[in-house]
Design an enzyme around this catalytic site. Structure first.
Site, PDB file in Angstrom:
ATOM      1  N   HIS A   1     101.216   6.443 -71.849  1.00 51.53           N
ATOM      2  CA  HIS A   1     102.228   6.222 -70.809  1.00 51.53           C
ATOM      3  C   HIS A   1     103.557   6.826 -71.280  1.00 51.53           C
ATOM      4  O   HIS A   1     103.939   6.654 -72.445  1.00 51.53           O
ATOM      5  CB  HIS A   1     102.373   4.725 -70.542  1.00 51.53           C
ATOM      6  CG  HIS A   1     103.356   4.429 -69.447  1.00 51.53           C
ATOM      7  ND1 HIS A   1     103.036   4.588 -68.118  1.00 51.53           N
ATOM      8  CD2 HIS A   1     104.644   4.013 -69.486  1.00 51.53           C
ATOM      9  CE1 HIS A   1     104.095   4.285 -67.381  1.00 51.53           C
ATOM     10  NE2 HIS A   1     105.084   3.927 -68.183  1.00 51.53           N
TER      11      HIS A   1
ATOM     12  N   ASN B   1      95.135   4.254 -73.082  1.00 54.03           N
ATOM     13  CA  ASN B   1      95.947   4.956 -72.087  1.00 54.03           C
ATOM     14  C   ASN B   1      97.189   5.499 -72.781  1.00 54.03           C
ATOM     15  O   ASN B   1      97.644   4.943 -73.780  1.00 54.03           O
ATOM     16  CB  ASN B   1      96.368   3.981 -70.980  1.00 54.03           C
ATOM     17  CG  ASN B   1      97.218   4.643 -69.914  1.00 54.03           C
ATOM     18  OD1 ASN B   1      96.913   5.754 -69.468  1.00 54.03           O
ATOM     19  ND2 ASN B   1      98.283   3.987 -69.501  1.00 54.03           N
TER      20      ASN B   1
HETATM   21  C1  GAR Z   1     101.648  12.279 -68.924  1.00 52.70           C
HETATM   22  O1  GAR Z   1     103.045  12.335 -69.041  1.00 52.70           O
HETATM   23  C2  GAR Z   1     101.166  10.857 -69.029  1.00 52.70           C
HETATM   24  O2  GAR Z   1     101.871  10.093 -69.959  1.00 52.70           O
HETATM   25  C3  GAR Z   1     101.413  10.369 -67.633  1.00 52.70           C
HETATM   26  O3  GAR Z   1     101.021  11.439 -66.806  1.00 52.70           O
HETATM   27  C4  GAR Z   1     101.212  12.660 -67.511  1.00 52.70           C
HETATM   28  C5  GAR Z   1      99.908  13.405 -67.506  1.00 52.70           C
HETATM   29  O4  GAR Z   1     100.083  14.676 -68.061  1.00 52.70           O
HETATM   30  N1  GAR Z   1     100.655   9.189 -67.363  1.00 52.70           N
HETATM   31  C6  GAR Z   1     101.109   8.206 -66.603  1.00 52.70           C
HETATM   32  O5  GAR Z   1     102.191   8.210 -66.054  1.00 52.70           O
HETATM   33  C7  GAR Z   1     100.148   7.041 -66.449  1.00 52.70           C
HETATM   34  N2  GAR Z   1     100.830   5.892 -65.974  1.00 52.70           N
HETATM   35  P1  GAR Z   1      98.820  15.526 -68.504  1.00 52.70           P
HETATM   36  O6  GAR Z   1      97.859  15.544 -67.301  1.00 52.70           O
HETATM   37  O7  GAR Z   1      99.361  16.893 -68.785  1.00 52.70           O
HETATM   38  O8  GAR Z   1      98.197  14.881 -69.702  1.00 52.70           O
END
Ligand code: GAR
Length: 205
Positions: free
Chosen positions: A109, A107
């Protein structure tokens, strides 16, 4: 070459970074499936544009989480998946998938875990007044953003940052960090020692 499945819920910029790195050979892997819990996620369309198999999976259409994850499990085995990468997948993975893909689900984060797990990590960082934040790639366990850490990159927090500006700076760090972690996994460079994961290298420190 590892066969990679990506789970996402939204935009899909991390998914795109992983797909692109597989195409250039930076990751010795192939993205064989992109799926997620949101049928209208823009990330699914992005993956489709690369000619990658995408599958919409709406948890609301299943009687239970076990049924939903059994469906995902079928898709994953059909695709011959070695590694699952969560890329903005806004849902906790249940015991069924965790058991089937033990130590094979990564994952990303948007904070330096174990600080600021869960939703709105960037807002949490601003509210805490930290001067450095960043991103973390980790193997998942049954907790919320609690699994063994594989790679992290730090970014500065500016006095005038908003959630949007900080999120954008962290996102820029997310893409190369995720690529580096997945590349190390696919090369077989990651090793486990006393519950820690070593071997993904460092950046910017
Ligand atoms: C990213 O910032 C990722 O780290 C976060 O969502 C965004 C997705 O962006 N994930 C979380 O917060 C999970 N807990 P993306 O769809 O452009 O990759």
């Amino acid at each position: 070459m590892k066969r990679i499945a990506i789970f996402l819920s939204g935009r899909g910029s991390n998914a795109e970074a992983l797909i692109a790195a597989c195409r250039t050979g930076e990751i010795d892997g192939e993205v064989v499936l992109v799926t997620g819990d949101n049928p209208t996620a823009p990330g699914l369309a992005k993956a489709r544009a690369y000619g990658i198999r995408t599958e919409e999976a709406d948890p609301r259409q299943f009687a239970s989480k076990v049924d939903y994850e059994s469906h995902l499990l079928r898709l994953l085995s059909e695709a011959g998946t070695d590694l699952i990468c969560l890329a903005g997948y806004m849902r906790l993975v249940g015991p069924l998938l965790l058991g089937a893909y033990r130590r094979r689900i990564l994952n990303i984060h948007p904070s330096l875990l174990p600080s600021f797990p869960g939703l709105h990590a960037q807002e949490q960082a601003l509210a805490a007044g930290v001067k450095v934040s960043g991103c973390t790639v980790h193997f998942i366990d049954s907790g919320m953003d609690t699994g063994p850490i594989v790679a992290q990159t730090a970014v500065p927090v500016a006095d005038d940052d908003t959630a949007d500006t900080l999120s954008a700076r962290i996102l820029q760090a997310e893409h190369p960090t995720y690529v580096r972690a997945v590349a190390a996994y696919c090369r077989g460079d990651l090793r486990w020692e006393d519950g820690r994961v070593l071997g993904a290298g460092q950046e910017g420190i």
